[in-house]
Design a protein around this motif. Sequence first.
Motif, short mmCIF file in Angstrom:
data_model
loop_
_atom_site.label_atom_id
_atom_site.label_comp_id
_atom_site.label_asym_id
_atom_site.label_seq_id
_atom_site.Cartn_x
_atom_site.Cartn_y
_atom_site.Cartn_z
N GLU A 1 0.84 -1.19 0.00
CA GLU A 1 0.00 0.00 0.00
C GLU A 1 0.87 1.24 0.00
O GLU A 1 1.69 1.46 0.91
N ALA A 2 0.68 2.08 -1.00
CA ALA A 2 1.58 3.22 -1.21
C ALA A 2 1.54 4.22 -0.06
O ALA A 2 2.55 4.86 0.25
N ASP A 3 0.39 4.39 0.58
CA ASP A 3 0.24 5.43 1.59
C ASP A 3 0.30 4.89 3.03
O ASP A 3 0.05 5.64 3.97
N ALA A 4 0.63 3.62 3.19
CA ALA A 4 0.62 3.03 4.53
C ALA A 4 1.74 3.61 5.39
O ALA A 4 2.87 3.78 4.93
N ASP A 5 1.42 3.91 6.65
CA ASP A 5 2.40 4.36 7.65
C ASP A 5 2.79 3.13 8.47
O ASP A 5 2.06 2.72 9.37
N PHE A 6 3.95 2.56 8.16
CA PHE A 6 4.33 1.30 8.81
C PHE A 6 4.86 1.50 10.21
O PHE A 6 4.87 0.56 11.00
N ASP A 7 5.31 2.71 10.56
CA ASP A 7 5.60 2.98 11.96
C ASP A 7 4.35 2.73 12.80
O ASP A 7 4.39 2.06 13.84
N GLU A 8 3.23 3.26 12.32
CA GLU A 8 1.97 3.11 13.05
C GLU A 8 1.45 1.68 12.97
O GLU A 8 0.98 1.13 13.98
N ARG A 9 1.54 1.06 11.80
CA ARG A 9 0.99 -0.30 11.66
C ARG A 9 1.73 -1.30 12.53
O ARG A 9 1.12 -2.20 13.13
#
Length: 384
Positions: A94-102
């Motif tokens: 997913e281009a807009d995913a924030d992986f810090d948050e996920r």
Amino acid sequence: MRAHFDPGGTPDGLLAALHALSAEGTIGGLMVLACDANGWQPERLDPILRGCEIPLFGGIFPQITYQNQNHERGTLLLALGAAPEIACVRGLSEADADFDERVEVATEHWQEPAGATTMVVFVDGLSSRISALVDGLYANFGLENNFIGGGAGSLSFQQRPCILTNAGLLADVAVLARLPLRSRIGVTHGWEPISEPLKVTGARGNVVMTLDWEPAFAVYKRMVEAHSGQEMRAEAFFALAKSYPFGMTKLDTEIVVRDPLMVVDGNHLVCVGEVPEGAFVKLLNGTPDTLIAAARKARELTMPASAELAGPAQAASASYLFIDCISRVLFLGERIADELRAVGHDRPVNGAFTLGEIANTGDAFLEFYNKTSVFGILFDEAIG
């Protein structure tokens, strides 16, 4: 970790192994490494995985290694004496995913560890934002864990479900398993630069579009043909590209290798893992001897742990886990046996041949590598 190997690699074989291990009652968790040639499908696997009462994580890989031999078919189950904490992070493309948050949300139920831990991370190796996930892991956990793992998937380069969890067989996800184990990790690759730096002037995720403002494939093809003396064709790209990865230099780490997989849209190169726009890369090459020597060095980097293997109790509690890139197998051919002997000459080595490798060494930045050997010693006193 105690190993159980099913050479047939069938769903029924997996089910039988899970029943046998469950009956023992002393297993805290399972790492399951399976081969792509097993042909597993979610409709057959999901009921088995969901019915397993033992915490389970793993993946489907091009090949696995069991007791110093590589296998194109089969299933390896590694039994853990203590229960791992397991989390799943979805949407790795997913281009807009924030992986810090996920990552934070996925692991928010984890407890503060009482002692040393090692995190095993398996990702869908054909996802386009694996490096962003790795950055999210570092942002949340820093260097408090050792990390080891890699990319699951198929050499067909067709993305399909390849991550194993108690929820089933999943695609475009990462599974994180924090183990209450001490470990030592060594990371090396053996590839050497053969070009001047090239600027990545156009890139999107794991797709390189231009190098030095020229179409990426045209530049890559010109350099590879000049060095190899062979013609490079887009329709047979990987046959020659497996010997010519890119290398990115990062602070306090080895050159980070990026493996070009295929040509798309005429002149764009798809790599395993992101290549940031504005980065500088060099063309790399190696020989079987340099790769085997590098794997031996990965083992030697863990040798401060050798003193811990001196006593019988410590030796019984230690397991070798080897995460090695599948393109090294393709490059080395029959000499992959020499590489496995180099890392496992004194005790069995088990592991997976992956689409990209994930590791840190406890004192260096966490990274997603390609074409790299990651050697780990894990100390499992609970099973020893």
